[in-house]
Design a protein around this motif. Structure first.
Motif, PDB file in Angstrom:
ATOM      1  N   LYS A 271      17.704  14.966 -38.236  1.00 15.18           N
ATOM      2  CA  LYS A 271      18.155  15.994 -38.660  1.00 15.18           C
ATOM      3  C   LYS A 271      18.231  16.495 -40.032  1.00 15.18           C
ATOM      4  O   LYS A 271      18.657  15.590 -40.708  1.00 15.18           O
ATOM      5  N   LEU A 272      17.662  17.497 -40.444  1.00 15.51           N
ATOM      6  CA  LEU A 272      17.672  17.997 -42.052  1.00 15.51           C
ATOM      7  C   LEU A 272      18.816  18.898 -42.176  1.00 15.51           C
ATOM      8  O   LEU A 272      18.864  19.842 -41.590  1.00 15.51           O
ATOM      9  N   GLU A 273      19.447  18.291 -43.436  1.00 16.27           N
ATOM     10  CA  GLU A 273      20.685  19.414 -43.813  1.00 16.27           C
ATOM     11  C   GLU A 273      20.389  19.695 -45.003  1.00 16.27           C
ATOM     12  O   GLU A 273      20.236  18.819 -45.955  1.00 16.27           O
ATOM     13  N   GLU A 274      20.662  20.986 -45.527  1.00 15.21           N
ATOM     14  CA  GLU A 274      20.559  21.454 -46.768  1.00 15.21           C
ATOM     15  C   GLU A 274      21.449  20.695 -47.876  1.00 15.21           C
ATOM     16  O   GLU A 274      22.491  20.456 -47.600  1.00 15.21           O
ATOM     17  N   THR A 275      20.943  20.711 -49.001  1.00 14.83           N
ATOM     18  CA  THR A 275      21.622  20.113 -50.151  1.00 14.83           C
ATOM     19  C   THR A 275      21.937  21.407 -50.947  1.00 14.83           C
ATOM     20  O   THR A 275      21.376  22.340 -50.623  1.00 14.83           O
ATOM     21  N   ARG A 276      22.457  21.030 -52.255  1.00 16.77           N
ATOM     22  CA  ARG A 276      22.761  22.013 -52.810  1.00 16.77           C
ATOM     23  C   ARG A 276      21.684  22.937 -53.710  1.00 16.77           C
ATOM     24  O   ARG A 276      21.846  24.171 -53.655  1.00 16.77           O
ATOM     25  N   GLY A 277      20.779  22.032 -53.798  1.00 21.80           N
ATOM     26  CA  GLY A 277      19.645  22.545 -54.339  1.00 21.80           C
ATOM     27  C   GLY A 277      18.969  23.261 -53.227  1.00 21.80           C
ATOM     28  O   GLY A 277      17.705  24.386 -53.609  1.00 21.80           O
ATOM     29  N   LYS A 278      18.829  23.428 -52.061  1.00 24.34           N
ATOM     30  CA  LYS A 278      18.368  24.135 -50.986  1.00 24.34           C
ATOM     31  C   LYS A 278      17.112  23.836 -50.846  1.00 24.34           C
ATOM     32  O   LYS A 278      16.499  23.896 -49.594  1.00 24.34           O
ATOM     33  N   THR A 279      16.077  23.307 -51.669  1.00 26.74           N
ATOM     34  CA  THR A 279      14.851  23.122 -51.365  1.00 26.74           C
ATOM     35  C   THR A 279      14.644  21.496 -51.133  1.00 26.74           C
ATOM     36  O   THR A 279      13.513  21.278 -50.414  1.00 26.74           O
ATOM     37  N   ILE A 280      15.705  20.930 -51.171  1.00 27.21           N
ATOM     38  CA  ILE A 280      15.957  19.391 -50.736  1.00 27.21           C
ATOM     39  C   ILE A 280      16.817  19.375 -49.957  1.00 27.21           C
ATOM     40  O   ILE A 280      17.871  19.966 -49.715  1.00 27.21           O
ATOM     41  N   ASN A 281      16.487  18.491 -48.464  1.00 29.02           N
ATOM     42  CA  ASN A 281      17.184  18.168 -47.498  1.00 29.02           C
ATOM     43  C   ASN A 281      17.762  16.732 -47.516  1.00 29.02           C
ATOM     44  O   ASN A 281      16.978  15.801 -47.937  1.00 29.02           O
ATOM     45  N   HIS A 282      18.872  16.535 -47.053  1.00 29.09           N
ATOM     46  CA  HIS A 282      19.442  15.184 -46.299  1.00 29.09           C
ATOM     47  C   HIS A 282      18.741  15.076 -45.344  1.00 29.09           C
ATOM     48  O   HIS A 282      18.558  15.964 -44.394  1.00 29.09           O
ATOM     49  N   ARG A 283      18.413  13.650 -45.110  1.00 29.07           N
ATOM     50  CA  ARG A 283      17.914  13.351 -43.973  1.00 29.07           C
ATOM     51  C   ARG A 283      19.063  12.538 -43.083  1.00 29.07           C
ATOM     52  O   ARG A 283      19.604  11.495 -43.489  1.00 29.07           O
ATOM     53  N   LYS A 284      19.129  13.189 -42.026  1.00 29.91           N
ATOM     54  CA  LYS A 284      20.321  12.484 -41.068  1.00 29.91           C
ATOM     55  C   LYS A 284      19.690  12.011 -39.685  1.00 29.91           C
ATOM     56  O   LYS A 284      18.285  12.427 -39.254  1.00 29.91           O
TER      57      LYS A 284
END
Length: 296
Positions: A271-284
């Protein structure tokens, strides 16, 4: 020797914190099982005592080592397989003092190997198997055959211990003798790798294929513990959350590779979640329940 050992342990039996005393005597001229000492005294104390102390003694031409260990340390050795020699002492040593039948109950527990402990150990061995196999495979394709050989031997050791635990036994120092009885196919793989006459590259090529098959065969069994943890909550897990959760079970070091392996096999989804930068995602990560049930 008996008198020497008796003099060492008799004061210990009067200590109310002492639960058991075990004696292991040297069985050969050069006996590595007793660290080349003539005898080992294993003094088991309750959890309030210091984790582990070692004392060395000498009397005339005889030498002995005393290991004073609390129950917490023993449990760690058992659950993490970090001191199989001590497990051998516990299983095969002579019990000369047993307060309230502590050792009798302990050995019964060893024989029955509780299901929850077994699942943790299987998960731990499987994660190490995945790591060693991946490293060995990578080194093979890079042409580093001797290094690959070393990694595949280690992978087979983890596979062997996994097979023994699956049958409900604790792996002993002589694990290959155990495997020969419970799963001779794995023993044959080890023999072919170590004693085969073909060039090392050919032996490794065949073993990599066999290991791939064994990993697929043990996938459901080996991933059960991690997947059961991941199902403790509905939300997806970050790798850091999972690392903290499994750190006690001693396979946090191999967690990233194990997760990627399970993602490739379809048992875990991302599951990808947005980081503050929005173009990079957290991977869960979360369990793919459809694939999990399909694998049953």
């Amino acid at each position: 020797m008996d008198e020497f050992m008796r003099e060492l342990y008799q004061d210990r039996t009067g200590d109310p914190d002492t639960l058991a005393v075990i004696v292991v005597k040297k069985s050969a001229l050069e006996d590595a099982a007793t660290d080349y000492f003539d005898g080992i005294l294993l003094v088991i104390k309750n959890e309030r005592s210091k984790n582990w102390e070692i004392k060395h003694y000498e009397y005339k031409d005889q030498k002995a080592a005393m290991h004073i260990v609390n129950t917490t340390q023993i449990q760690q050795w058992l659950s993490q397989s970090t001191n199989r020699r001590a497990v051998n002492w516990l299983m095969n040593g002579k019990v000369i003092f047993d307060r309230n039948e502590y050792m009798k109950n302990f050995k019964e527990r060893l024989i029955h190997f509780p299901e929850n402990e077994r699942q943790i150990r299987i998960g731990m061995e499987f994660s190490k198997l995945v790591r060693r196999f991946a490293d060995g495979k990578s080194l093979y394709y890079e042409g580093h055959y001797l290094d690959s050989f070393n990694q595949i031997v280690h992978a087979l050791h983890h596979l062997a211990r996994l097979a023994v635990i699956e049958r409900g036994y604790y792996p002993e120092v002589t694990v290959w003798q155990q495997v020969k009885q419970v799963e001779p196919e794995i023993h044959k793989l080890y023999s072919e790798l170590v004693t085969g006459r073909e060039p090392i590259e050919k032996r490794l090529e065949l073993l990599l294929l066999a290991n791939e098959f064994e990993l697929a065969t043990k996938l459901k069994l080996g991933s059960a513990h991690l997947l059961s943890i991941m199902e403790e909550k509905e939300e997806a897990w970050s790798v850091e959350e999972l690392k903290e959760r499994v750190s006690f079970h001693d396979y946090s070091l191999d967690l990233s590779m194990l997760l990627e392996f399970l993602v490739k096999k379809g048992l875990v989804d991302i599951k990808l979640e947005e980081t503050r930068g929005k173009t990079i995602n957290h991977r869960k990560y979360f369990v793919n329940k459809f694939m999990q049930h399909a694998a049953l």
